[in-house]
Structure formats: structure tokens, C-alpha cells
Design an enzyme around this catalytic site. Structure first.
Site, PDB file in Angstrom:
ATOM      1  N   GLU A 170       0.834  -1.209   0.000  1.00  0.00           N
ATOM      2  CA  GLU A 170       0.000   0.000   0.000  1.00  0.00           C
ATOM      3  C   GLU A 170       0.865   1.255   0.000  1.00  0.00           C
ATOM      4  OE1 GLU A 170      -1.134   2.029   3.384  1.00  0.00           O
ATOM      5  OE2 GLU A 170      -1.297   0.205   4.624  1.00  0.00           O
TER       6      GLU A 170
ATOM      7  N   VAL B  16      -5.692   0.121   2.686  1.00  0.00           N
ATOM      8  CA  VAL B  16      -5.845  -1.330   2.546  1.00  0.00           C
ATOM      9  C   VAL B  16      -6.966  -1.635   1.561  1.00  0.00           C
ATOM     10  CG1 VAL B  16      -6.540  -3.442   3.738  1.00  0.00           C
ATOM     11  CG2 VAL B  16      -4.883  -1.889   4.801  1.00  0.00           C
TER      12      VAL B  16
ATOM     13  N   ASP C 242     -18.660   3.734  13.156  1.00  0.00           N
ATOM     14  CA  ASP C 242     -17.333   4.025  12.604  1.00  0.00           C
ATOM     15  C   ASP C 242     -16.599   2.696  12.405  1.00  0.00           C
ATOM     16  OD1 ASP C 242     -14.955   5.054  11.800  1.00  0.00           O
ATOM     17  OD2 ASP C 242     -14.627   6.339  13.556  1.00  0.00           O
TER      18      ASP C 242
ATOM     19  N   SER D 236     -14.082   0.593   9.656  1.00  0.00           N
ATOM     20  CA  SER D 236     -13.162   0.768   8.526  1.00  0.00           C
ATOM     21  C   SER D 236     -13.673   0.052   7.280  1.00  0.00           C
ATOM     22  CB  SER D 236     -11.776   0.229   8.891  1.00  0.00           C
ATOM     23  OG  SER D 236     -10.944   0.182   7.755  1.00  0.00           O
TER      24      SER D 236
ATOM     25  N   ASP E 280     -11.849  -1.272   5.286  1.00  0.00           N
ATOM     26  CA  ASP E 280     -10.999  -2.450   5.090  1.00  0.00           C
ATOM     27  C   ASP E 280     -11.773  -3.738   5.353  1.00  0.00           C
ATOM     28  OD1 ASP E 280      -9.076  -0.509   4.782  1.00  0.00           O
ATOM     29  OD2 ASP E 280      -7.987  -0.978   6.631  1.00  0.00           O
TER      30      ASP E 280
ATOM     31  N   LYS F 183      -4.558  -2.423  15.875  1.00  0.00           N
ATOM     32  CA  LYS F 183      -4.075  -1.784  17.094  1.00  0.00           C
ATOM     33  C   LYS F 183      -5.152  -1.812  18.175  1.00  0.00           C
ATOM     34  CE  LYS F 183      -0.788   1.262  14.746  1.00  0.00           C
ATOM     35  NZ  LYS F 183      -0.416   2.645  14.413  1.00  0.00           N
TER      36      LYS F 183
END
Length: 690
Positions: free
Chosen positions: A41, A123, A155, A157, A159, A176
Site C-alpha cells: 500500500e 488497505v 465508525d 473501517s 478495510d 491496534k
């Protein structure tokens, strides 16, 4: 030959009127040659790291790929053009910290391209473009996830949804702990995404720490296991991706624990300060950097490099698996233009007189009563007839005498369906004849006059005939110098050569003349194989070889020694050894050093043997015919076995029963139901010791 990925790429260009996808020369070459490529990426360059660390990181991960034999494909959008692989100058440009660069996920691709902007792909965006160019493995730092409080803010992602609909494997360090890891794993499960930890346990990593307290769905212990899972996922056409979660390396675990403690402190500070929504993540990242005095950045970079190293190994193993899958089809097309399934056979035409005694006799007594049959023989002729009976165009180049037997032989060859226009009736020569004494189907002894074979000289074999053939079959009854001419012509014209030994001493002469360096497939029986191997026989058997019977394992070093004499002048090297009652053993080494060793036991049905004189030739004809029909190695070996089986049950060298495709399919199916299976003993990389 253009690979599938490259075909898709070239096929899309003409349809694009508004923009142009650019594939770098390095990546394009790898895709065309079906070599391993790893997607990388670019958001980590444009938005994730400060300069100059971002540039150093981008350069180092590409170097890691290349050191593992994998081509890096850093993906970005440059001035409205999606780029699959970028230059060193473009890496420098992306790392300059420009505020105009955009962050590009799936939703941003169209407007970014339409407005001719420059930016780094996330990603999600990287997965989309990688999949469009058939790059199945992608390495990054970590994936996005469900943010804390995501059940209220939604919220989540992009991805995660991308992983649910795009079949690309993402190698990462997990997510994380600033995110809600439990909800992230639940969301991935809902999307049907396989999550696998890379290592001995299922512990799902939390980026800076090896254990998050949660478990992945499964684990893969090696790069090969990961590649196998990716391959199966693609074969099933599931349409979803895979997360390969790589725990932090042990040497960074202490720093990782310190960073994790800093994250927890920052999370508490954010809660105390009522920091919420999209302000949480930047607040925490800033505080973690402050609390660790910048060590979080150093560890972050180490994690990314480790993930790329693991991703490169997986991409390499997956490439091996894909090439092995193609090798099962025994692809024998030459490197030039696609040829028709015409096979050129250079070899002998004989008239065989088969004699079976019903009683013994002694000198001076009456002639023994018995059975005498005249059949057509000659290895080359037998193979050509077997091919013709299976609707494969075969042209035979041979010599007979300009005599009554020669005219009879020519007529019989024409009736069999092969092209006989290259068979020469040589004035003054006697048509080759072999008188064979048969007992219980086996040849006890014989007398022959093969002097006409010496007239099969190179000028009877036009290069144009070789060039227009799918491949050439050469039997060792041909004069050695003629055989070498044929072999060198095949090499020059990139036409695969199949060499049939016919007899141990003749085969030894051909080997001594150096013919194996031009040969693609050689088909010795155990006796013929032994004459070209020396006593030293210290060729290493692959350590991963599955347990095999002792008698077969004794033959394998001889086959490898034979294989070592076949040079890389051919696209592949194969040794096919018939083992009599034990079936056949096949070794193939591709030009990129992928070795495949398989064993097919004898047919489970025992034939009533009438004659074995044409069984080996029938096997070879059936094997080649199935190659021409595009069948895989298992079907090729089973098709050859069927032809040999029918030959054993017939006084004719080539049984008329093999022309019935329906019978062949029915017979093989019934044998399969009896547990007749192909055993794969080894598939993997192999190199001869120098």
C-alpha cells in the site's frame, strides 16, 4: 505466452477512455511470466509516517521483496492514473509530505481518478487494484477495524467490508488496541473472512503485542500452509479475502509491551478529557509517540518490514503452487506460435513374426507345432498408430525396403490412419523383420534384420516438419547421428522432444552422444534406466518426500541422475519409467526448478496376456494422446495404462480397442472406483548440487 493476469490487464485498456492504468515494467514482466508479486500500500507513505522515515521504509520493503525473489508492486494513484508498481522517483514524490495528496479507499478511487489527483491507497483501495491485476497477496502494517463505540457511531473501517468481497490475502500485524478488537473479529466473521494467525497458536495479535486475549479462527504455521489456504480460497471462488495476522517478532516484544501500556494510558486520558469521535485516534497516536519518546515509530517500522518479509515468502510459495497446478496439465506447447496437435514420429517400421511353441523339440526331430502370426511392429510405427487410433494426427518418418514386405508395411500403415508420406521405400534394402519367440505373452528371444534402419538419414527429415509439430517422438532404432540431428533441430525450433529408448545398448549410445541435453521427456524402463546411471548415485532425495516402498525408492536416485543429464535447453525435463507390475513412476522438473514426483500403480484388473511386445509403445501412445487432449498428468498416465492393458490382451501390437474413447473412459472410471489412485510423493522446489 501472456499470463492470465497480463491478458486481463491488456484487455481492459482499450475499454478505458478516461484514464490509463500503468503497470510498471518490473511488475508487468513478473505478471507475464507468472512470477510472484506482492502488493504494497502507499497510504503509509503519504499519510502514515513522517519524512524521511516514510521513504526509507518504502525503499526497504521493496528491497525485502526482491531479496526473497518476489517483485514488489507498490500501488498508488499518480495524477489520475492507478499505478501497479511505481518508480523510485515516484516513491520520493509520494514521500514529500504534500498536503494535496489524498487518502484513497474504494469509495475514493473514482473521484480521485476523475479529478486526476495523486494519493496513497489504503488497505481497501490497494486490495481493489491488486485484485483487478490478479495479485493475490498484499502486505501492510495493520488493518483498520471497528472503532471503540462503533456500535453507536458506526465508525467501521472500509478495510473490513473490502475483505468480505475481494479475494486478496492481507498479511498484517492484526489491529491496534486503540480499536475494538473483539468487535472487529466479529465483523470479519459476519463478512465471511477467514482470519488466521501466522504461527503455532491461534492467538490474535494486537499489532504491538503478540496476544490480544482473543483467538483467530485458525492458524497457519508456515508460509507454505498460508499459501495453500489462499490457493484453496481462490479455487473455491468464495470472493472473500483472508487475514494473515503475524505476531510481533520476539526481539521487539519488550518495546511492544511498553507501547501497549502507553496506548492504555492514552485511552484513559482521552476518556478523562471527553475526547470522542474521529478525534480519538489522532489524540491517542500523538500521546503514544510522546509517552514512548518516539520508540513507537521504530517498532512500527520493524513490524511493517517483518510483515513484508512474511508476505514475500507466502507469495513465493503461492506462485510455486500455481505453477505446480499448471504442470499437472503437462503443458507441452512450444514457446512460439500455438501448433496443431500434430505429432512427428521418427523411428522404425518392422514386420514382426510372433512364434509361440505348443511343444518342445530337439535337433533332428520334426518341426515343433505352434502358432505363427505376422503383425506390424517397430517402436516408431507402433506409437504413430496408437496416436492415430486416438484421433491425434501423426506423421511417421521411416524407411522400409522396396520389396513385397515393404509394400505390405506401407499399406498397413496407411490403413492405421497415420500420415505415411514420409516413409521411404529404399531400393536394395530389405524391409526390417523381427522373428520373436513368445512364451506366456513375453518375448523369450528373437532374430532380426534391421539393416534398413541405417538408411534413415537426416536429409529425410525436413526441419519444416519438425517446426510444424506439437512435439517430436524419436525411437532409438534410428541411427545415432540422425537422432542427434533431430534433437538439435527440436532444440533450435523450441519443439519438445520425447525419446523412447527401445533397448538398453541403443539407449546408451544415444546418451553417450549427448542427446539428453536436448530431450524434454525420456521414457526408459528399469533396465534401460540402469545403463546410464553410475555407481556413485548420490543424488539427494527431497527431504519432504512422502514414505514410499523401498523398491521404488531405489529407482528414484537413478531417475534423478537421468534428469540431471537433461539440460535447461528445454522448457521442462521429465523421466517416465515403467515399472512392470509396479506401475509407472514419473518425475518432472520445470524450468524454474519445481520438481514433481508421482507414482501410478498398475491397473487393478489383471489382463489375460496374449502378447507384451507392444505394451510399452501403447502406453507411450496413450500418454502422448492425453497430453494432446489437454488432460492432466493423472489422466495422461491412466490413459497410457489403459492402452497398454488393451495391448496385452491382443496379439496385435496396437489393439483396435483403444480407438473407443467411451470404452477408455468407462474402464478408467471402473478402475478408479476400485481405489486406483495417483500418489504424489513430492511437489516443490529442487535443485541439483553443482
Amino acid at each position: 505466452m501472456i499470463g492470465r493476469a497480463a491478458k486481463n490487464f491488456y484487455g481492459t485498456l482499450s475499454a478505458r477512455q478516461n484514464f490509463h492504468t500503468i503497470v510498471s515494467k518490473e511488475v508487468n514482466k513478473a505478471l507475464v511470466n507468472q512470477q510472484p508479486v506482492l502488493a504494497l500500500e502507499s497510504t503509509i507513505i503519504t499519510h502514515g509516517l513522517p519524512n524521511p522515515e516514510n521513504l526509507h521504509m518504502a525503499q526497504s520493503v521493496e528491497d525485502i521483496c526482491r531479496s526473497n525473489g518476489v517483485t514488489p508492486a507498490t500501488i498508488a494513484v499518480m495524477r489520475g492514473s492507478p499505478c501497479i508498481g511505481i518508480s523510485s522517483e515516484e516513491l520520493s514524490e509520494l514521500s514529500n509530505g504534500s498536503k494535496s495528496y489524498v487518502k484513497i479507499s474504494r469509495r475514493d478511487l473514482a473521484p480521485t481518478i476523475q479529478q486526476k489527483l495523486t494519493g496513497g491507497t489504503t488497505v481497501s483501495g490497494t486490495m481493489v487494484l491488486a485484485d483487478q491485476h490478479n495479485i493475490p497477496v498484499f502486505a501492510t502494517g495493520g488493518i483498520g477495524g471497528v472503532h471503540r463505540g462503533g456500535e453507536d457511531t458506526l465508525d467501521v473501517s472500509a478495510d473490513l467490508t473490502e475483505l468480505g468481497r475481494t479475494p486478496v490475502a492481507v498479511v498484517c500485524a492484526g489491529v491496534k488496541s486503540i480499536l475494538d478488537i473483539a468487535k472487529t473479529l466479529e465483523y470479519l466473521e459476519t463478512q465471511g473472512v477467514t482470519v488466521a494467525t501466522f504461527g503455532e497458536t491461534r492467538d490474535f495479535p494486537a499489532f504491538f503485542t503478540a496476544k490480544s486475549g482473543l483467538l483467530s479462527h485458525t492458524n497457519v504455521r508456515t508460509a507454505k500452509e498460508a499459501a495453500e489456504m489462499i490457493y484453496v480460497n481462490k479455487q473455491l471462488n468464495l470472493g472473500s479475502g483472508i487475514v494473515i495476522a503475524v505476531p510481533i517478532p520476539e526481539q521487539f516484544s519488550a518495546d511492544g509491551l511498553e507501547i501497549e501500556n502507553a496506548i492504555q494510558t492514552a485511552l484513559k486520558e482521552a476518556n478523562d478529557a471527553d475526547v470522542a469521535g474521529n478525534l480519538i485516534t489522532p489524540f491517542i497516536l500523538q500521546r503514544v509517540s510522546e509517552l514512548t519518546y518516539g520508540r513507537s515509530l521504530k517498532t512500527n517500522l520493524a513490524l511493517v518490514r517483518n510483515n513484508v518479509h512474511v508476505g514475500s515468502q507466502i507469495a513465493l510459495e503461492l506462485s510455486h503452487i500455481q505453477r505446480l497446478d499448471q504442470s499437472r496439465k503437462v503443458e507441452l506447447k512450444s514457446k512460439g506460435e500455438t501448433k496443431d496437435n500434430k505429432v512427428l514420429v521418427v523411428g522404425a517400421v518392422n514386420v514382426d513374426i510372433l512364434c509361440t511353441k505348443h511343444e518342445e523339440t530337439t535337433v533332428g526331430k520334426d518341426l515343433a507345432q505352434g502358432n505363427i502370426q505376422h503383425v506390424m511392429g517397430g517402436v516408431g510405427r507402433n506409437v504413430a498408430e496408437c496416436l492415430a487410433k486416438q484421433d491425434i494426427k501423426s506423421t511417421l518418418i521411416s524407411v522400409v525396403g522396396d520389396d513385397n514386405l515393404g509394400r505390405l508395411a506401407l499399406e498397413c500403415c496407411k490403413e492405421s490412419g497415420m500420415d505415411t508420406t514420409r516413409i521411404v521405400a529404399q531400393p536394395g534394402a530389405s524391409t526390417p523383420v523381427a522373428q520373436l519367440t513368445i512364451k506366456d505373452g513375453d518375448v523369450l528371444e528373437g532374430i532380426c534384420n534391421f539393416s534398413a534402419h541405417s538408411h534413415l538419414v537426416p536429409n529425410l527429415i525436413p526441419e519444416a516438419d519438425i517446426a510444424s509439430s506439437r512435439f517430436v517422438v524419436l525411437d532409438c532404432d534410428t541411427p545415432v547421428q540422425t537422432g542427434i540431428y533431430v534433437a538439435e533441430s527440436c532444440s533450435k525450433l523450441s519443439v519438445p522432444l520425447i525419446l523412447e529408448p527401445t533397448a538398453p545398448l541403443k539407449f546408451k549410445q544415444f546418451v553417450a552422444a549427448g542427446i539428453l541435453q536436448f530431450t524434454s521427456i525420456v521414457t526408459p524402463n528399469v533396465t534401460e534406466l540402469a545403463v546410464i546411471t553410475d555407481d556413485k548415485n548420490d543424488f539427494a532425495i527431497p527431504s519432504l518426500l512422502k514414505p514410499i516402498p523401498k523398491d521404488i525408492s531405489q529407482i528414484l536416485p537413478q531417475m534423478l541422475q537421468c534428469l540431471s543429464k537433461m539440460s535447461r535447453k528445454t522448457q521442462f525435463r521429465s523421466v517416465l519409467t515403467t515399472l512392470g507390475e509396479k506401475g509407472v513412476l514419473y518425475c518432472q522438473l520445470s524450468e524454474d526448478n519445481i520438481l514433481q514426483i508421482v507414482h501410478l500403480p498398475k491397473a487393478p484388473e489383471k489382463p489375460h496376456i496374449k502378447s507384451s511386445s507392444g505394451a510399452g509403445d501403447s502406453f507411450l501412445g496413450g500418454f502422448i494422446a492425453n497430453i494432446c487432449k489437454g488432460n492432466g498428468i493423472e489422466q495422461c498416465l491412466k490413459g497410457g495404462t489403459f492402452c497398454a492393458f488393451k495391448s496385452l490382451k491382443s496379439h496385435e501390437t496396437i489393439s483396435g480397442m483403444i480407438s473407443d474413447d467411451g470404452l477408455a473412459a468407462k474402464t478408467i472410471k471402473s478402475w478408479n472406483e476400485l481405489g486406483w489412485n495417483l500418489y504424489v510423493f513430492y511437489e516443490g522446489e529442487f535443485k541439483f548440487e553443482k
